[in-house]
Scaffold this active site. Structure first.
Site, short mmCIF file in Angstrom:
data_model
loop_
_atom_site.label_atom_id
_atom_site.label_comp_id
_atom_site.label_asym_id
_atom_site.label_seq_id
_atom_site.Cartn_x
_atom_site.Cartn_y
_atom_site.Cartn_z
N ARG A 131 0.86 -1.19 0.00
CA ARG A 131 0.00 0.00 0.00
C ARG A 131 0.89 1.24 0.00
NH1 ARG A 131 -5.40 -0.85 1.08
NH2 ARG A 131 -5.96 -2.95 1.73
N TYR B 222 -15.96 -9.99 -4.64
CA TYR B 222 -16.55 -8.65 -4.69
C TYR B 222 -17.76 -8.62 -5.63
CZ TYR B 222 -12.63 -6.55 -2.16
OH TYR B 222 -11.70 -6.20 -1.21
N ARG C 146 -6.08 13.31 -3.75
CA ARG C 146 -7.32 12.52 -3.85
C ARG C 146 -8.57 13.36 -3.61
NH1 ARG C 146 -9.98 9.96 -4.46
NH2 ARG C 146 -10.58 8.45 -2.89
N ARG D 135 -3.02 6.58 2.43
CA ARG D 135 -3.65 7.71 3.11
C ARG D 135 -2.77 8.32 4.20
NH1 ARG D 135 -9.12 4.59 4.42
NH2 ARG D 135 -7.57 2.93 4.60
N ASP E 244 -6.49 0.03 -8.85
CA ASP E 244 -7.32 -0.79 -7.96
C ASP E 244 -7.67 -2.08 -8.69
OD1 ASP E 244 -8.94 -0.43 -5.26
OD2 ASP E 244 -10.23 -1.53 -6.66
#
Length: 332
Positions: A37, A164, A50, A41, A86
């Site tokens: 990652r 998903y 973002r 964030r 993603d």
């Protein structure tokens, strides 16, 4: 290399190939470090970039993806970059609507509920053309990296993408997706084949665009026991590697190291080591020395760092004098 410092594809000459040599199982002067990652964030500049648009709009902007990929490298001496994107861009390219809901995560307003829903998916052969923005982001980022470190491309593995698409978002149990495996095994295999057929040209396209390594994320391996994993996940993991390598050769593209990371898939380490990947990723629950005993010397091992170790103020003790915090180890 060319006299102007450009490689055969016109990209800047690579100055730090430690990550790639480690992935190929070669000796290196030190253990390379990168984070899955990596563009996250935790960076204020990430949040600022973002804030300008929603998540998937950001994914569709090559310029934004390039900027987010490069931001961590401006702060930390990392040995590889992983493209900002993603795994769910693939279901989007297959025609499914996916949104990123703040505080909740990914959401599919119309998840797959019945076998007939598979008929509404686009031809997997068209997926790569739908994802040109990812290829553009990779090419732009490779240029902007100026050869500082290699660039990693990635995708989600078929089972993880299936979860998903059937669950409609995140789930703690994957009960709906596993219900498909038990009640609709033929439909499950059909969906997994569709996803595999979509992933192969997508991953090859990433290499053609400039990716120098590929990682396949089986993020939901831990929701399957050995029996279901061997039946519904492992065959497609193997098929992706086999077909990507063959397609690269057919296309005249140089081979790249491939990494398989099956989170919580400790029960399948031996099988993953024989699945056709140069690197097997370990999550933080697996002891690397035990993993090495189980897989032998055929693959490079990567990972094992507990993400919360980043809260530590002092270096975390290593399990081996040849390993830094990221957990890579050679094949020796």
């Amino acid at each position: 290399m060319e006299a102007n410092g450009l490689g055969s594809q016109g990209f800047p000459e690579l100055k730090n190939d430690t990550f790639l040599r480690a992935a190929w199982g070669e000796d290196t002067d030190y253990t390379p470090v990168w984070c899955m990652r990596q563009a996250g964030r935790y960076l204020p500049e990430f949040r600022e970039t973002r804030a300008a648009q929603d998540f998937f709009s950001t994914c569709r902007s090559p310029e934004a993806c390039c900027e987010l990929t490069l931001q961590p490298l401006r702060r930390f001496p990392l040995d590889a970059a992983i493209i900002f994107s993603d795994i769910l861009v693939v279901p989007q390219a297959l025609g499914m609507e996916v949104t990123m809901v703040p505080g909740k995560g990914p959401s599919f307003p119309e998840p797959l509920r019945e076998e007939r829903d598979l008929e509404h998916l686009r031809d997997p052969a068209t997926v790569a053309s739908e994802l040109g923005y990812v290829f553009q982001a990779i090419t732009l980022t490779r240029q902007q990296l100026a050869g500082r470190v290699p660039l990693i491309g990635f995708a989600g593995a078929p089972w993880t993408l299936m979860t998903y698409m059937v669950e409609g978002g995140s789930s703690s149990t994957m009960a709906q997706a596993k219900r498909w495996l038990y009640q609709r095994p033929q439909a499950s295999h059909k969906l997994l084949r569709i996803l595999t057929d979509a992933l192969v040209p997508y991953l090859v396209g990433q290499v053609a665009a400039g990716a120098q390594a590929l990682q396949l994320f089986e993020s939901h391996a831990g929701h399957l026991g050995p029996q279901l994993f061997n039946k519904f996940a492992l065959p497609y993991i193997r098929d992706v590697a086999k077909r990507v390598k063959a397609r690269l050769q057919e296309s005249g593209l140089a081979p790249v190291p491939m990494i398989i990371f099956a989170k919580d898939g400790h029960f399948a380490l031996e099988e993953l080591a024989q699945a056709g990947y140069e690197v097997v990723g370990l999550d933080w629950t697996v002891a690397p020395e035990k993993a090495r005993e189980r897989v032998g010397k055929t693959v490079t091992l990567q990972g094992n760092l507990d993400p919360c170790a980043l809260y530590a103020s002092e270096p975390v003790p290593c399990w081996s004098p040849r390993r830094r915090l990221d957990g890579w180890c050679s094949r020796c």
